[in-house]
Design an enzyme around this catalytic site. Structure first.
Site, PDB file in Angstrom:
ATOM      1  CE1 TYR A   1       4.433 -72.136  53.806  1.00 49.28           C
ATOM      2  CE2 TYR A   1       2.594 -73.668  53.590  1.00 49.28           C
ATOM      3  CZ  TYR A   1       3.433 -72.715  53.041  1.00 49.28           C
ATOM      4  OH  TYR A   1       3.267 -72.345  51.723  1.00 49.28           O
TER       5      TYR A   1
ATOM      6  CE  LYS B   1       2.289 -69.333  53.060  1.00 50.30           C
ATOM      7  NZ  LYS B   1       2.572 -68.247  52.094  1.00 50.30           N
TER       8      LYS B   1
END
Length: 297
Positions: free
Chosen positions: A168, A172
């Site tokens: 993640y 990002k």
């Protein structure tokens, strides 16, 4: 902004906005806030719940269409752009909000858990961005005035890192870098590109930060996702002219996140010998500002 018929009041009056991941959480809040400020909205999600959000917008007097599609799919993402143009006559704002997490320590992470997050989060930003800017470029070349806005969704996990979220966080961080590159490349067409790193109560976060995300018994709910939407609507409007930046927002607090910068160098007129670098690196680290700690470290 390209010319459209539409409401005459609100910071986004007459603008056409696409919001991905609009079936719940932040995306739903963005959809309602854009519509409240006069935008016509095209809502996308993998879940049929996005149809309910579009109905909610229309019930409040706004204009909305919904499309259930995988925004990371190249053809489907172009279809979402085409839907905005065919339904409302153009496109002014793209809010890339779709995202998932598959949290796991890196040593235990599977290939599919890595690939799923990278596909939805990173390709799910790139694909609609690519098709949207192609349309804006054609409009600019045709002599039409463009005041387009893109709002991407990064995360503190991508800016500072987060234990247990290697996939993640990497996706990002990629979105933050994509934002910087797109802002420079698209400026010639009249396109402003920024990103947010939000903190709010959503289906994705409430299990991880249950205590922090709890609704207050009374007073200001700092974790309400609608707090984030105020900034997103502003970034999606004509008012936003700053480009290539990442904004952190939580409740009533908004700030700019400063990224990597060139630090003071150590310079030698020639190649460094490896053993020389022990003292050199120690000196560079001692003089530098310490990095923001990784979340969960």
């Amino acid at each position: 902004m390209t010319e459209h018929d539409g409401p005459t009041a609100g910071i986004c009056a007459g603008r056409v906005a696409i919001i991905t991941g609009a079936g719940q959480g932040l995306g739903r809040a963005h959809a309602l806030e854009f519509a409240r400020h006069g935008a016509k909205v095209v809502l996308n999600d993998m879940s049929p719940s996005v149809e309910d959000v579009a109905a909610e917008v229309r019930a409040a007097g706004g204009e909305a269409v919904a499309v259930v599609a995988d925004i990371a799919d190249w053809t489907a993402s172009k279809g979402v752009i085409d839907l905005a143009v065919s339904t409302f006559g153009g496109l002014d704002t793209l809010v890339n909000n779709a995202g998932i997490n598959r949290d796991r320590m890196l040593v235990n992470m599977s290939e599919s858990e890595w690939d799923q997050v990278m596909t939805v989060n990173l390709k799910g930003h790139f694909a609609p961005l690519r098709h949207a800017v192609a349309w804006w470029r054609d409009q600019a070349k045709a002599g039409n005035r463009i005041a387009a806005r893109v709002v991407n969704t990064s995360s503190g996990a991508g800016l500072m890192g987060s234990v247990g979220q290697g996939n993640y966080g990497a996706s990002k961080a990629g979105i933050a870098a994509l934002t910087q590159v797109a802002a420079v490349e698209f400026a010639r067409y009249g396109v402003v590109v920024n990103a947010i790193a939000p903190s709010a109560r959503t289906p994705m976060t409430e299990a991880v930060f249950a205590e922090r995300m709890a609704k207050p018994a009374d007073g200001f709910d700092a974790m309400d996702p609608a707090n984030v939407s105020s900034l997103v609507v502003w970034l999606g409007s004509d008012e936003a002219t700053t480009t290539g930046r990442v904004f952190e927002i939580e409740g009533g607090e908004v700030s700019l996140a400063d990224g990597w910068r060139h630090g003071p160098p150590a310079v030698k007129n020639g190649r460094w010998e490896p053993q020389e670098l022990t003292a050199v690196i120690a000196d560079l680290v001692a003089k530098a500002e310490p990095p923001t700690p990784v979340y969960g470290a």
